[in-house]
Design a protein around this motif. Sequence first.
Motif, mmCIF file in Angstrom:
data_model
loop_
_atom_site.group_PDB
_atom_site.id
_atom_site.type_symbol
_atom_site.label_atom_id
_atom_site.label_comp_id
_atom_site.label_asym_id
_atom_site.label_seq_id
_atom_site.Cartn_x
_atom_site.Cartn_y
_atom_site.Cartn_z
ATOM 1 N N ARG A 1 0.820 -1.210 0.000
ATOM 2 C CA ARG A 1 0.000 0.000 0.000
ATOM 3 C C ARG A 1 0.855 1.261 0.000
ATOM 4 O O ARG A 1 0.535 2.236 -0.679
ATOM 5 N N ARG A 2 1.935 1.248 0.755
ATOM 6 C CA ARG A 2 2.817 2.418 0.758
ATOM 7 C C ARG A 2 3.432 2.638 -0.606
ATOM 8 O O ARG A 2 3.549 3.780 -1.080
ATOM 9 N N GLU B 1 2.120 1.766 -3.437
ATOM 10 C CA GLU B 1 1.070 2.258 -4.320
ATOM 11 C C GLU B 1 0.863 3.750 -4.136
ATOM 12 O O GLU B 1 0.694 4.501 -5.109
ATOM 13 N N LYS B 2 0.882 4.215 -2.872
ATOM 14 C CA LYS B 2 0.756 5.648 -2.617
ATOM 15 C C LYS B 2 1.926 6.425 -3.208
ATOM 16 O O LYS B 2 1.750 7.526 -3.745
ATOM 17 N N GLU C 1 1.310 6.698 -6.881
ATOM 18 C CA GLU C 1 0.308 7.725 -7.160
ATOM 19 C C GLU C 1 0.886 9.125 -6.984
ATOM 20 O O GLU C 1 0.606 10.032 -7.773
ATOM 21 N N ALA C 2 1.687 9.298 -5.937
ATOM 22 C CA ALA C 2 2.310 10.606 -5.726
ATOM 23 C C ALA C 2 3.257 10.956 -6.855
ATOM 24 O O ALA C 2 3.330 12.115 -7.292
#
Length: 513
Positions: free
Chosen positions: A95-96, A98-99, A102-103
């Motif tokens: 999840r990190r 993926e963030k 996205e960033a």
Amino acid sequence: MPPRRRAAEAAAEQPSAIQRTDDETGEPQDLGTARAQAAQRVARSRAAHFAHFSAEGDAPATGGEAHVGGTDARHLGPWNSAVELAEARGAALERRQEKLREAAGAAAAEEDWRPARDPSLGPRCDGAVPLLSDLALDQVVSNIEDVETLAGLPYILKTRIARQVCARRAMSAHAVELLTGDQPDELVVADCTLLEPAQLEAALLRVAGPRLEVVDLGLCGRGMTDATARRLAAAGPFPALRTLRLAGAYRLGDEGLLALLRACPALRTLGLPESSRLTGQALERWAEEGPGLEELDIAEDRGMDGRLLARTLPRLGPLTSVVLSGCDIPVAELLGEAGVLPTLRALGLERCAGVSDAALASLAAAHPDLESLDLGDCAALTDAGVAALAQHCRALRVLSLRRCQRVGEEGLEAVAALGTLRTLCVAGVPAAGPGLAAALAARGGKALETLDVSWCRGLRDGSLGRLVEACPGLRRLEVWGCSQLTPAFLHGHGGHDLELVGRGEALRPVLTI
């Protein structure tokens, strides 16, 4: 050998005098071990209590337990817990990442935008030259205590003078006497807090007459009592009075209000916000006389009976605008049926606890012609309710979702896709980000005139820059709390006629004469 050393060795060879028998084995043990075991037993007994949690808005763990071993006894153990912790650690890492991806994508999109103006030039200077009439009014307001008369001035200028005097907290007995001396058709005083009750009553009686059309008093609670309302009603009737607004009338009760309403047969707009003593009985009794009311504002009237309002509102007249903000009302029961208030076009439901997804869906289906809707601080709303609103109300012009924190990108993009919004407020909505800006730029930019994205930290320079360029009609953008914005957007955006509110006002040059 020193005496102290011999005594210490002798004490070490002797068994400890402070001993305790173990409860399970019956063998003696020292006090330190006994205390440690007792602490372990207490910890085990309390572990289940502290591991159980149920936070509002968060889905509880399976069975309500916080441990990772599940509820099955076969899964409770150090090995299974370690395996599940390792798997959870891997999921968290994914999840990190993926963030971060996205960033990185958002950063790449930000790099594609270039300011339309050199940000190093600083804030734009509007260069507006004040009108001579504005300068003259400013002098009148600044010296209001020295003015002898305002007789002969048009009522619209008197209203502007009253507004500016109230903004400066200078509304005195002399000022209100100047405004009411020649019995004007309108009395508009936004702040009555500095007027004594007798002074406010005298001002109302001076304007009382058959030509009176508008009475708009703000913060009038100290002077607007039942006795004052009855004396004003006795000076009537007022056949031309179409607008009556008494904001903050916390000393006004149902009996005084009813007497005043009966003296206004042509009333079309009634505003009674923040009047805590009103229960709705005056409106119910007045509704029996068949009034033709078109606009009603009872925001923050916490004493209003919701069930009573549900029976009364349809009988007040062809209502086109109703503000029920802060009232405890059954929204689905009051407005969820087709045919109830068929002429309704504007509705205010800010801070109404009865607004849920189901209630909003039934409201939208029953009133597809709504043009203005305020849903600020309706904490129960989610994407489902907002999507239903966008599906049924295709003519929406004004929408506020202020601090609706459970509304996500799907709901925001659904209302942005309408293409009819002129005013949109999403202040304090965490999901407001590049997706909303892109949707507005692609489909809703032609009609948009006012946008409030205050405290929306997901909107950066590039997203807002492209939005401003795609919305040629955008005239006002509020960005309070948007500390992520840089001078690249604040000073380099392409909106030549855009009023940017919330950042940099102190730096804006002011033309003085």
